[in-house]
Scaffold this active site. Sequence first.
Site, PDB file in Angstrom:
ATOM      1  N   SER A   1       1.408   3.499  -2.522  1.00 11.19           N
ATOM      2  CA  SER A   1       1.186   4.476  -3.594  1.00 11.19           C
ATOM      3  C   SER A   1       0.706   5.824  -3.076  1.00 11.19           C
ATOM      4  O   SER A   1       0.762   6.826  -3.785  1.00 11.19           O
ATOM      5  CB  SER A   1       0.165   3.929  -4.606  1.00 11.19           C
ATOM      6  OG  SER A   1      -1.100   3.735  -3.988  1.00 11.19           O
ATOM      7  N   ARG A   2       0.226   5.864  -1.829  1.00  6.32           N
ATOM      8  CA  ARG A   2      -0.321   7.114  -1.310  1.00  6.32           C
ATOM      9  C   ARG A   2      -0.321   7.077   0.209  1.00  6.32           C
ATOM     10  O   ARG A   2       0.007   6.065   0.819  1.00  6.32           O
ATOM     11  CB  ARG A   2      -1.744   7.336  -1.831  1.00  6.32           C
ATOM     12  CG  ARG A   2      -2.706   6.222  -1.497  1.00  6.32           C
ATOM     13  CD  ARG A   2      -4.001   6.284  -2.288  1.00  6.32           C
ATOM     14  NE  ARG A   2      -4.863   5.148  -2.011  1.00  6.32           N
ATOM     15  CZ  ARG A   2      -5.788   5.124  -1.059  1.00  6.32           C
ATOM     16  NH1 ARG A   2      -5.979   6.179  -0.292  1.00  6.32           N
ATOM     17  NH2 ARG A   2      -6.531   4.045  -0.866  1.00  6.32           N
TER      18      ARG A   2
ATOM     19  N   SER B   1      -3.078   0.261  14.903  1.00  4.27           N
ATOM     20  CA  SER B   1      -3.843   1.497  15.020  1.00  4.27           C
ATOM     21  C   SER B   1      -4.030   1.841  16.491  1.00  4.27           C
ATOM     22  O   SER B   1      -4.103   0.944  17.343  1.00  4.27           O
ATOM     23  CB  SER B   1      -5.224   1.333  14.364  1.00  4.27           C
ATOM     24  OG  SER B   1      -6.060   2.438  14.670  1.00  4.27           O
TER      25      SER B   1
ATOM     26  N   LYS C   1      -6.911  -5.010  14.171  1.00  2.00           N
ATOM     27  CA  LYS C   1      -5.633  -4.424  14.575  1.00  2.00           C
ATOM     28  C   LYS C   1      -5.161  -4.999  15.909  1.00  2.00           C
ATOM     29  O   LYS C   1      -3.961  -5.161  16.137  1.00  2.00           O
ATOM     30  CB  LYS C   1      -5.755  -2.902  14.657  1.00  2.00           C
ATOM     31  CG  LYS C   1      -5.960  -2.237  13.292  1.00  2.00           C
ATOM     32  CD  LYS C   1      -4.878  -2.619  12.301  1.00  2.00           C
ATOM     33  CE  LYS C   1      -4.923  -1.778  11.031  1.00  2.00           C
ATOM     34  NZ  LYS C   1      -3.872  -2.175  10.052  1.00  2.00           N
TER      35      LYS C   1
ATOM     36  N   GLY D   1       0.819  -1.211   0.000  1.00  2.00           N
ATOM     37  CA  GLY D   1       0.000   0.000   0.000  1.00  2.00           C
ATOM     38  C   GLY D   1       0.848   1.255   0.000  1.00  2.00           C
ATOM     39  O   GLY D   1       0.602   2.193   0.758  1.00  2.00           O
TER      40      GLY D   1
ATOM     41  N   TYR E   1     -12.692  -2.993  12.654  1.00  2.00           N
ATOM     42  CA  TYR E   1     -11.338  -2.532  12.310  1.00  2.00           C
ATOM     43  C   TYR E   1     -10.400  -2.676  13.511  1.00  2.00           C
ATOM     44  O   TYR E   1      -9.298  -3.223  13.399  1.00  2.00           O
ATOM     45  CB  TYR E   1     -11.415  -1.074  11.858  1.00  2.00           C
ATOM     46  CG  TYR E   1     -10.093  -0.450  11.474  1.00  2.00           C
ATOM     47  CD1 TYR E   1      -9.578  -0.600  10.189  1.00  2.00           C
ATOM     48  CD2 TYR E   1      -9.377   0.314  12.391  1.00  2.00           C
ATOM     49  CE1 TYR E   1      -8.377  -0.011   9.838  1.00  2.00           C
ATOM     50  CE2 TYR E   1      -8.181   0.905  12.048  1.00  2.00           C
ATOM     51  CZ  TYR E   1      -7.672   0.745  10.768  1.00  2.00           C
ATOM     52  OH  TYR E   1      -6.479   1.326  10.425  1.00  2.00           O
TER      53      TYR E   1
ATOM     54  N   ILE F   1      -4.654  10.440  11.505  1.00  2.00           N
ATOM     55  CA  ILE F   1      -3.695  11.103  10.626  1.00  2.00           C
ATOM     56  C   ILE F   1      -4.427  11.812   9.493  1.00  2.00           C
ATOM     57  O   ILE F   1      -5.436  11.322   8.985  1.00  2.00           O
ATOM     58  CB  ILE F   1      -2.709  10.074  10.004  1.00  2.00           C
ATOM     59  CG1 ILE F   1      -2.060   9.224  11.100  1.00  2.00           C
ATOM     60  CG2 ILE F   1      -1.634  10.779   9.178  1.00  2.00           C
ATOM     61  CD1 ILE F   1      -1.127   9.954  12.012  1.00  2.00           C
TER      62      ILE F   1
END
Length: 254
Positions: free
Chosen positions: A14-15, A146, A163, A12, A159, A192
Amino acid sequence: MNTEKKTALVTGGSRGLGKNMALNLAKKGIDVVITYNSKKEDAEAVVSEIKQMGRKAAALQLNTGDAKSFDRFFNQLKAVLTEEFQTEKFDFLINNAGIGIHATFAQTTEEQFDSLMQIHLKGPYFLTQKALALMNDGGGIVNISSGLARFCNPGYSAYGTMKGGIEVLTRYQAMELGSRGIRVNAVAPGAIETDFGGGIVRDNTQVNRMVASSTALGRVGLPNDIGSVVAFLCTEDAKWINAQRIEVSGGANL
């Protein structure tokens, strides 16, 4: 100290946070392979930026939620390492790729749960397992967790559960891979400013202020706050840090 060139794989990349991790690794003199799911042009732009820094870089497509594709991916990675990096193995794996799904516990569907599990828990579990054959001894793994595995915000039960699993997995990996000198740590970002989750922390002023007000350092996190820590964990300076959960949140929800 081993002065040979090191190579990292960032999923992941690319950004967002993954891009920042890749750039910070390159600043440390580490060559980088990033993966992308669909944003090939973004990934190629990151590769170009890393190459301008004098490091080797490449991008490969990978869906971390599709474990059946991992064998094919590692065959591609092996070819890239040989042809473009002049090496047979890599040193650091950063399990960063992920998605955000916001739904209350009462309304979370089985499909949402399964999607999060495949991308955030099953994917990293088996991707790392299959990566071991291509990893050098003495390297490292950084699993991205996270802050939501420690504190709770409504809507992130699935989520946060994944984590939490990643943090337990990190300790097991550290114990079992220690004989190879492979260190395994988890980095747990707070909120973030990225496009993650639709960019809600970055673009929603009310959410941004709420996060800042509950953070000891009084602001929302930025990608470079995280990428620099991940890069540090891939250096000789972090050689004795192992099996740790490192929260990088500015002191959120203390």
